[in-house]
Design a protein around this motif. Structure first.
Motif, PDB file in Angstrom:
ATOM      1  N   ALA A  17       0.790  -1.168  -0.150  1.00 47.78           N
ATOM      2  CA  ALA A  17      -0.188   0.017  -0.095  1.00 47.78           C
ATOM      3  C   ALA A  17       1.053   1.183  -0.068  1.00 47.78           C
ATOM      4  CB  ALA A  17      -0.781   0.059   1.262  1.00 47.78           C
ATOM      5  N   ASP A  18       0.266   2.238  -0.437  1.00 43.76           N
ATOM      6  CA  ASP A  18       1.050   3.505  -0.500  1.00 43.76           C
ATOM      7  C   ASP A  18       1.385   4.178   1.061  1.00 43.76           C
ATOM      8  OD1 ASP A  18      -1.358   4.743   0.062  1.00 43.76           O
ATOM      9  OD2 ASP A  18      -1.302   5.626  -2.010  1.00 43.76           O
ATOM     10  N   ALA A  19       2.122   5.288   1.123  1.00 46.70           N
ATOM     11  CA  ALA A  19       2.474   5.834   2.437  1.00 46.70           C
ATOM     12  C   ALA A  19       1.338   6.376   3.232  1.00 46.70           C
ATOM     13  CB  ALA A  19       3.589   6.743   2.247  1.00 46.70           C
ATOM     14  N   ILE A  68      -1.321  -3.099 -11.021  1.00 48.25           N
ATOM     15  CA  ILE A  68      -2.777  -3.291 -10.531  1.00 48.25           C
ATOM     16  C   ILE A  68      -3.284  -1.676 -10.475  1.00 48.25           C
ATOM     17  CG2 ILE A  68      -3.895  -3.642  -8.301  1.00 48.25           C
ATOM     18  CD1 ILE A  68      -2.464  -6.020  -9.563  1.00 48.25           C
ATOM     19  N   GLU A  69      -2.688  -0.546  -9.911  1.00 46.94           N
ATOM     20  CA  GLU A  69      -2.963   0.613 -10.291  1.00 46.94           C
ATOM     21  C   GLU A  69      -3.539   1.223 -11.481  1.00 46.94           C
ATOM     22  OE1 GLU A  69      -3.968   2.660  -7.569  1.00 46.94           O
ATOM     23  OE2 GLU A  69      -2.901   1.559  -6.060  1.00 46.94           O
ATOM     24  N   TRP A  74      -7.946   1.844 -15.703  1.00 49.43           N
ATOM     25  CA  TRP A  74      -8.710   1.516 -16.861  1.00 49.43           C
ATOM     26  C   TRP A  74     -10.100   0.611 -16.549  1.00 49.43           C
ATOM     27  CZ3 TRP A  74      -4.139  -2.102 -18.906  1.00 49.43           C
ATOM     28  CH2 TRP A  74      -3.107  -1.175 -19.541  1.00 49.43           C
ATOM     29  N   ILE A  75     -10.190   0.013 -15.521  1.00 50.46           N
ATOM     30  CA  ILE A  75     -11.614  -0.211 -15.381  1.00 50.46           C
ATOM     31  C   ILE A  75     -12.534   0.747 -15.205  1.00 50.46           C
ATOM     32  CG2 ILE A  75     -13.025  -1.800 -13.274  1.00 50.46           C
ATOM     33  CD1 ILE A  75     -11.962  -3.566 -15.421  1.00 50.46           C
ATOM     34  N   GLU A  76     -12.201   1.921 -14.427  1.00 50.35           N
ATOM     35  CA  GLU A  76     -13.087   3.110 -14.101  1.00 50.35           C
ATOM     36  C   GLU A  76     -13.380   3.663 -15.265  1.00 50.35           C
ATOM     37  OE1 GLU A  76     -10.965   5.335 -11.272  1.00 50.35           O
ATOM     38  OE2 GLU A  76     -11.186   3.968  -9.790  1.00 50.35           O
TER      39      GLU A  76
END
Length: 109
Positions: A17-19, A68-69, A74-76
């Motif tokens: 996960a990001d920070a 993944i991001e 793309w799905i959005e």
């Protein structure tokens, strides 16, 4: 059946996960469930720097989050999928498969 879905683990072994997710509560939650937290340290979340052993962080594994991001962005682009109006899981999964097929067709074509 056109698609086969591999067996999934009950829970992941590592979460990247990001920070923004660098919180003691999140790390403890994952640790209790034997999940490694691959989260970079957020220097803005601490008044005083942490002393002692540094937390585990694998930058190479963290970079894999990019795929993944990109997938989720793309799905959005498919407006029907994002709010999930579908009542049944298999209908929603069908839309995901259709969106993925369209994305592959666009890239390959």
């Amino acid at each position: 059946e056109a698609f086969t879905i591999p067996e999934m683990q009950v829970h992941p072994s590592i979460i990247s996960a990001d920070a923004a997710y660098d919180a003691q509560m999140i790390r403890q939650y994952n640790r209790k469930r034997r999940i490694k937290s691959n989260i970079p340290t957020n220097p803005r979340s601490r008044i005083h720097p942490k002393r002692g052993r540094p937390r585990w962080f694998d930058p190479t594994l963290y970079k894999e989050r990019g795929a993944i991001e990109r997938f989720f962005s793309w799905i959005e682009a498919f407006k029907k999928i994002v709010p999930r109006y579908e009542r049944y899981e298999h209908s929603f999964l069908g839309l995901i498969h259709l969106a993925c097929a369209i994305m592959i067709w666009r890239v390959m074509g």
